[in-house]
Motif scaffolding. Sequence first.
Motif, PDB file in Angstrom:
ATOM      1  N   GLY A   1       8.512  10.011  -7.933  1.00 21.23           N
ATOM      2  CA  GLY A   1       9.185  10.974  -7.054  1.00 21.23           C
ATOM      3  C   GLY A   1       8.907  10.675  -5.593  1.00 21.23           C
ATOM      4  N   LEU A   2       7.668  10.315  -5.286  1.00 17.68           N
ATOM      5  CA  LEU A   2       7.285  10.009  -3.904  1.00 17.68           C
ATOM      6  C   LEU A   2       8.019   8.778  -3.389  1.00 17.68           C
ATOM      7  N   ARG A   3       8.219   7.808  -4.283  1.00 17.40           N
ATOM      8  CA  ARG A   3       8.942   6.595  -3.909  1.00 17.40           C
ATOM      9  C   ARG A   3      10.383   6.941  -3.502  1.00 17.40           C
ATOM     10  N   SER A   4      10.994   7.889  -4.215  1.00 15.59           N
ATOM     11  CA  SER A   4      12.373   8.301  -3.899  1.00 15.59           C
ATOM     12  C   SER A   4      12.426   9.187  -2.661  1.00 15.59           C
ATOM     13  N   ILE A   5      11.402  10.023  -2.480  1.00 18.89           N
ATOM     14  CA  ILE A   5      11.362  10.926  -1.329  1.00 18.89           C
ATOM     15  C   ILE A   5      11.393  10.142  -0.018  1.00 18.89           C
ATOM     16  N   VAL A   6      10.668   9.035   0.032  1.00 17.13           N
ATOM     17  CA  VAL A   6      10.590   8.226   1.254  1.00 17.13           C
ATOM     18  C   VAL A   6      11.977   7.755   1.682  1.00 17.13           C
ATOM     19  N   ARG A   7      12.881   7.558   0.709  1.00 12.89           N
ATOM     20  CA  ARG A   7      14.249   7.092   1.032  1.00 12.89           C
ATOM     21  C   ARG A   7      15.144   8.221   1.527  1.00 12.89           C
ATOM     22  N   GLN A   8      14.614   9.475   1.494  1.00 12.08           N
ATOM     23  CA  GLN A   8      15.399  10.637   1.920  1.00 12.08           C
ATOM     24  C   GLN A   8      15.208  10.966   3.408  1.00 12.08           C
ATOM     25  N   ASP A   9      14.561  10.072   4.141  1.00 15.47           N
ATOM     26  CA  ASP A   9      14.340  10.239   5.577  1.00 15.47           C
ATOM     27  C   ASP A   9      13.618  11.540   5.915  1.00 15.47           C
ATOM     28  N   PRO A  10      12.469  11.815   5.264  1.00 14.56           N
ATOM     29  CA  PRO A  10      11.728  13.036   5.606  1.00 14.56           C
ATOM     30  C   PRO A  10      10.836  12.828   6.819  1.00 14.56           C
ATOM     31  N   ASP A  11      10.528  13.915   7.492  1.00 16.59           N
ATOM     32  CA  ASP A  11       9.515  13.872   8.551  1.00 16.59           C
ATOM     33  C   ASP A  11       8.142  14.215   7.966  1.00 16.59           C
ATOM     34  N   VAL A  12       8.131  15.201   7.061  1.00 17.26           N
ATOM     35  CA  VAL A  12       6.879  15.674   6.461  1.00 17.26           C
ATOM     36  C   VAL A  12       7.019  15.647   4.943  1.00 17.26           C
ATOM     37  N   ILE A  13       5.987  15.141   4.272  1.00 17.41           N
ATOM     38  CA  ILE A  13       5.964  15.079   2.810  1.00 17.41           C
ATOM     39  C   ILE A  13       4.708  15.801   2.327  1.00 17.41           C
ATOM     40  N   MET A  14       4.880  16.663   1.303  1.00 16.48           N
ATOM     41  CA  MET A  14       3.703  17.255   0.667  1.00 16.48           C
ATOM     42  C   MET A  14       3.648  16.794  -0.781  1.00 16.48           C
ATOM     43  N   VAL A  15       2.533  16.179  -1.163  1.00 15.03           N
ATOM     44  CA  VAL A  15       2.311  15.746  -2.537  1.00 15.03           C
ATOM     45  C   VAL A  15       1.306  16.715  -3.150  1.00 15.03           C
ATOM     46  N   GLY A  16       1.695  17.387  -4.221  1.00 12.33           N
ATOM     47  CA  GLY A  16       0.840  18.416  -4.818  1.00 12.33           C
ATOM     48  C   GLY A  16      -0.589  17.966  -5.046  1.00 12.33           C
ATOM     49  N   GLU A  17      -0.751  16.748  -5.572  1.00 12.19           N
ATOM     50  CA  GLU A  17      -2.099  16.224  -5.813  1.00 12.19           C
ATOM     51  C   GLU A  17      -2.063  14.706  -5.914  1.00 12.19           C
ATOM     52  N   ILE A  18      -3.022  14.038  -5.306  1.00 15.22           N
ATOM     53  CA  ILE A  18      -3.178  12.593  -5.474  1.00 15.22           C
ATOM     54  C   ILE A  18      -4.177  12.397  -6.617  1.00 15.22           C
ATOM     55  N   ARG A  19      -3.671  11.905  -7.750  1.00 21.04           N
ATOM     56  CA  ARG A  19      -4.537  11.813  -8.926  1.00 21.04           C
ATOM     57  C   ARG A  19      -4.567  10.426  -9.569  1.00 21.04           C
ATOM     58  N   ASP A  20      -3.786   9.462  -9.012  1.00 21.44           N
ATOM     59  CA  ASP A  20      -3.783   8.122  -9.599  1.00 21.44           C
ATOM     60  C   ASP A  20      -3.584   7.086  -8.485  1.00 21.44           C
ATOM     61  N   PRO A  21      -3.962   5.834  -8.742  1.00 24.60           N
ATOM     62  CA  PRO A  21      -3.889   4.782  -7.703  1.00 24.60           C
ATOM     63  C   PRO A  21      -2.490   4.579  -7.133  1.00 24.60           C
ATOM     64  N   GLU A  22      -1.464   4.646  -7.988  1.00 23.82           N
ATOM     65  CA  GLU A  22      -0.102   4.395  -7.508  1.00 23.82           C
ATOM     66  C   GLU A  22       0.329   5.455  -6.495  1.00 23.82           C
ATOM     67  N   THR A  23       0.068   6.737  -6.817  1.00 20.48           N
ATOM     68  CA  THR A  23       0.410   7.821  -5.889  1.00 20.48           C
ATOM     69  C   THR A  23      -0.372   7.676  -4.579  1.00 20.48           C
ATOM     70  N   ALA A  24      -1.664   7.340  -4.696  1.00 25.77           N
ATOM     71  CA  ALA A  24      -2.501   7.170  -3.498  1.00 25.77           C
ATOM     72  C   ALA A  24      -1.953   6.067  -2.611  1.00 25.77           C
ATOM     73  N   ASP A  25      -1.552   4.948  -3.210  1.00 23.07           N
ATOM     74  CA  ASP A  25      -1.046   3.808  -2.442  1.00 23.07           C
ATOM     75  C   ASP A  25       0.250   4.161  -1.713  1.00 23.07           C
ATOM     76  N   ILE A  26       1.180   4.814  -2.427  1.00 24.80           N
ATOM     77  CA  ILE A  26       2.469   5.161  -1.799  1.00 24.80           C
ATOM     78  C   ILE A  26       2.259   6.198  -0.692  1.00 24.80           C
ATOM     79  N   ALA A  27       1.356   7.168  -0.924  1.00 27.18           N
ATOM     80  CA  ALA A  27       1.086   8.199   0.084  1.00 27.18           C
ATOM     81  C   ALA A  27       0.507   7.575   1.353  1.00 27.18           C
ATOM     82  N   ILE A  28      -0.440   6.654   1.179  1.00 24.33           N
ATOM     83  CA  ILE A  28      -1.042   5.974   2.330  1.00 24.33           C
ATOM     84  C   ILE A  28       0.019   5.165   3.087  1.00 24.33           C
ATOM     85  N   GLN A  29       0.848   4.425   2.348  1.00 28.45           N
ATOM     86  CA  GLN A  29       1.900   3.622   2.984  1.00 28.45           C
ATOM     87  C   GLN A  29       2.892   4.514   3.737  1.00 28.45           C
ATOM     88  N   SER A  30       3.200   5.686   3.151  1.00 31.08           N
ATOM     89  CA  SER A  30       4.124   6.625   3.816  1.00 31.08           C
ATOM     90  C   SER A  30       3.525   7.120   5.123  1.00 31.08           C
TER      91      SER A  30
END
Length: 553
Positions: free
Chosen positions: A381-410
């Motif tokens: 979901g986070l990977r798709s959100i980045v393509r929606q041109d958001p200014d602010v993103i809230m991720v309910g919880e970072i619980r795995d390496p893939e989510t952490a990596d995408i969140a940091i890159q975002s």
Amino acid sequence: METLERTLIREKKITEEQLQKVAAQGNSKSIGKRLVEMGYIAEEDMLNIMGRLLNLSYLKLSELEKSSTFSIANIPRLDDRISVKFMKEYKIFPLKIDNNTLTLVMADPLDVSTMDEVRLTTGYDIQVCLSGENEILDAIEKQYGTGATTMERIIGDMSEEEIDLMGGEAEEETEHLKDLASEAPVIKLVNLIITRAVEISASDIHIEPFEGDLKIRYRIDGVLHDVESPPKKLQSAVISRIKIMSKLNIAERRLPQDGRIRFKAMGKNIDMRVSSLPTIYGESIVMRILDRGGVVLELEKLGFPSKELSQFENLISKPYGMLLVTGPTGSGKTTTLYTGLHKINSPDIKVITIEDPVEYQMHGINQIHVKPQIGLTFASGLRSIVRQDPDVIMVGEIRDPETADIAIQSALTGHMVFSTVHTNDAAGAITRLQDMGVESFLMSSALLGVLAQRLVRVICKKCKTPSKMESKMIDEMGIKEGLGSFTIYEGKGCDECSNTGYRGRVVMTSANIIKEKAREQGMKTLREDGWDKVKQGVTSISEVLRVTLEEEL
């Protein structure tokens, strides 16, 4: 005189649409009673407004008993002239006689025919005051009956034959249970369990089956409390009713299920997350109450110390980077992030959240509910959100390496990212991200700050009393200065706080990133912030110790 309906709309207790829905029913019940039954307004609010319009007093009979100026011995016994059946049917209670005037407590002050009947039967002039239906029925039971509670009265409406058929796990019982769960007494019983929880601001309802009984507990301000429970023989009917309300499969009793209920109680829209779990004595049900109207969306009211509040407001207004909130389950992390989003939400920025689940709906914010069973995870979901041109993103919880990596890159590519991590303190978030494989140089570039928080219960204002400091607690707190220069308090327990001594919760925070360096720069630990709240008379020492047991000083 302005009508009740117009007053309710003018004071924004109900909407025109709700009034039209109720009016369309066209049955013999009064508009006010139908509004309460449909959950559009709390009974107490309705009676207060009716009393004001009709110049009648509103009483809470349950509280009147505790008044020093009132004696239950002074209540007249008029059952020789007014039958108890009549009192129960028309929801009236004779409260007192003064000279030749009978004070009659009524749930419906517009029921003139009942007033006339009582006047003719007793020979007294009638003075009316108002109270809720259940309050009146409870008073009748205490004065003339067995003293049965509301729950006992509802159960008493069920025949023994019905109750005896409520057990059994056989497949042929499913249709019977479905029918039984749709009967009025079972519906009233489940509605009572939910409504009582909403009335006392409980966050969760636990319905737990054991070998010999069915236990109901409410979580109030983070702590579970036993409450009145129905008998074990009603277990199947109660659980089936909840499963029907939450659109779960009532025939499936071997696997866990999750559902959702939308409910109106006391004039509030209540969302409930429902979880069923099979145990050896039947299904255990937990309902998380999400009161959309009760969410505090003002940072100033959450309980932040002024310094941490200023830091937090500064961080959430940054154009890009990552802000993390840490703490155990139930420590208010999501509420803090929602409040931050509410603060910065404006037409010139786009905000998207991905949550599990979406707990509170917020206008102007795009919210996504993860569905792992169809492949919609935090990471995808986070990977798709980045393509929606958001200014602010809230991720309910970072619980795995893939989510952490995408969140940091975002966060590194021009987005402001809010999220939560399950660690005990602010410094622990660094280690947690490193464990997920996030490189230190990326973290130092992306991470703006980490806020650790707990929720401490606030001492009830009604029963707040001075208390002595126990030396053992002072030692545990690790506080060496300022003792004896202020008064500490505790709550004795009263009806207002359900005899817990506490009502409501506030945030305790600890901010910044690396603990020792941060402390050198003036960071407060959770326990130090808690000590400040003890000195301010907000909470107690024992409560601070309860929520900071794992903190190392």
